[in-house]
Design a protein around this motif. Sequence first.
Motif, mmCIF file in Angstrom:
data_model
loop_
_atom_site.group_PDB
_atom_site.id
_atom_site.type_symbol
_atom_site.label_atom_id
_atom_site.label_comp_id
_atom_site.label_asym_id
_atom_site.label_seq_id
_atom_site.Cartn_x
_atom_site.Cartn_y
_atom_site.Cartn_z
ATOM 1 N N GLN A 129 0.810 -1.214 0.000
ATOM 2 C CA GLN A 129 0.000 0.000 0.000
ATOM 3 C C GLN A 129 0.844 1.264 0.000
ATOM 4 O OE1 GLN A 129 -3.624 0.008 2.472
ATOM 5 N NE2 GLN A 129 -2.933 -1.978 3.232
ATOM 6 N N VAL A 130 2.090 1.158 0.423
ATOM 7 C CA VAL A 130 3.013 2.291 0.403
ATOM 8 C C VAL A 130 4.258 1.835 -0.340
ATOM 9 C CG1 VAL A 130 4.388 3.886 1.795
ATOM 10 C CG2 VAL A 130 2.125 3.163 2.593
ATOM 11 N N LYS A 131 4.614 2.571 -1.375
ATOM 12 C CA LYS A 131 5.729 2.143 -2.219
ATOM 13 C C LYS A 131 6.785 3.224 -2.344
ATOM 14 C CE LYS A 131 2.885 -0.827 -5.172
ATOM 15 N NZ LYS A 131 2.462 -1.142 -6.538
ATOM 16 N N GLN A 132 8.023 2.813 -2.189
ATOM 17 C CA GLN A 132 9.154 3.685 -2.474
ATOM 18 C C GLN A 132 9.901 2.997 -3.604
ATOM 19 O OE1 GLN A 132 9.887 3.976 2.107
ATOM 20 N NE2 GLN A 132 11.177 5.524 1.130
ATOM 21 N N LEU A 166 13.336 12.380 -2.078
ATOM 22 C CA LEU A 166 12.909 10.990 -1.918
ATOM 23 C C LEU A 166 11.408 10.919 -2.148
ATOM 24 C CD1 LEU A 166 15.126 11.538 0.774
ATOM 25 C CD2 LEU A 166 15.207 9.109 0.248
ATOM 26 N N ASN A 167 10.989 9.940 -2.898
ATOM 27 C CA ASN A 167 9.591 9.839 -3.313
ATOM 28 C C ASN A 167 8.876 8.647 -2.703
ATOM 29 O OD1 ASN A 167 9.411 12.093 -5.250
ATOM 30 N ND2 ASN A 167 10.997 10.929 -6.332
ATOM 31 N N CYS A 168 7.566 8.787 -2.599
ATOM 32 C CA CYS A 168 6.731 7.748 -2.000
ATOM 33 C C CYS A 168 5.343 7.820 -2.634
ATOM 34 C CB CYS A 168 6.651 7.996 -0.494
ATOM 35 S SG CYS A 168 5.628 6.852 0.424
ATOM 36 N N ASP A 169 4.793 6.678 -2.980
ATOM 37 C CA ASP A 169 3.432 6.602 -3.526
ATOM 38 C C ASP A 169 2.583 5.694 -2.647
ATOM 39 O OD1 ASP A 169 5.313 6.553 -6.331
ATOM 40 O OD2 ASP A 169 3.703 8.028 -6.193
ATOM 41 N N TYR A 170 1.309 5.972 -2.574
ATOM 42 C CA TYR A 170 0.424 5.120 -1.779
ATOM 43 C C TYR A 170 -0.846 4.826 -2.558
ATOM 44 C CZ TYR A 170 -1.969 9.509 -0.525
ATOM 45 O OH TYR A 170 -2.635 10.706 -0.548
ATOM 46 N N THR A 208 1.811 1.937 8.174
ATOM 47 C CA THR A 208 2.180 1.117 7.025
ATOM 48 C C THR A 208 3.386 1.764 6.360
ATOM 49 O OG1 THR A 208 -0.116 0.439 6.702
ATOM 50 C CG2 THR A 208 1.396 0.125 4.851
ATOM 51 N N PHE A 209 4.474 1.014 6.270
ATOM 52 C CA PHE A 209 5.743 1.544 5.786
ATOM 53 C C PHE A 209 6.009 1.147 4.341
ATOM 54 C CE2 PHE A 209 8.112 3.271 9.429
ATOM 55 C CZ PHE A 209 7.341 2.834 10.493
ATOM 56 N N GLY A 210 6.779 2.003 3.661
ATOM 57 C CA GLY A 210 7.352 1.641 2.371
ATOM 58 C C GLY A 210 8.604 0.804 2.596
ATOM 59 N N GLN A 211 9.238 0.405 1.481
ATOM 60 C CA GLN A 211 10.390 -0.502 1.561
ATOM 61 C C GLN A 211 11.678 0.218 1.926
ATOM 62 O OE1 GLN A 211 8.371 0.213 -1.090
ATOM 63 N NE2 GLN A 211 8.497 -1.460 -2.593
#
Lengths: 116, 113
Positions: free
Chosen positions: A3-6, A21-25, A105-108
């Motif tokens: 659900q959270v992507k880096q 640094l980018n992050c998508d959810y 909920t964390f990204g990678q």
Amino acid sequence: DQQVKQNSPSLSVQEGRISILNCDYTNSMFDYFLWYKKYPAEGPTFLISISSIKDKNEDGRFTVFLNKSAKHLSLHIVPSQPGDSAVYFCAASEDRGGTSYGKLTFGQGTILTVHP
Amino acid sequence: GAGVSQTPSNKVTEKGKYVELRCDPISGHTALYWYRQSLGQGPEFLIYFQGTGAADDSGLPNDRFFAVRPEGSVSTLKIQRTERGDSAVYLCASSSRTSETQYFGPGTRLTVL
């Protein structure tokens, strides 16, 4: 289901330049977003957060931008310093009124390296 | 002041054994969280406590995992019949209230041989 992507596993930047640094959810119920920084053999350390009612939050060299329509957030570090080299995690949580609020909920993670 | 502490820092065990991981939250923090971080991944939520009760245990992978916080302070994560796939860093965090920033401990690295 991530659900959270880096999407960038790593980023290399010269000292003094900007790090982005980018992050998508994907979960539209997320309404609170955080960035954590992690050094080896240590737990994650809170950096900065943003509520969904804002589109920008700034704290010193760190600024977080939120684009709700694109379900995207980014962390800007300027100027970057060698001590910023670490793993950066994006995290999100759902509505404050719900019992799931405490759950992050964390990204990678993205490994940032700042070269002198 | 003292941060979140976790013991042991490292635990090596054999498949099938029982393990207990301990977390001491920041004094006065009522909310306590457990996460698990596998290699190359971000922390994955397991369970969180508000006071003595588990407010959300939806992240516990199966009934081999159990956590308690009997007096609303120290928490213990218990894993029965450990499997090699349980190998990970187990992180604990606490916050003054559920809505506040979570502060993490250094983690316990569990290795199941």
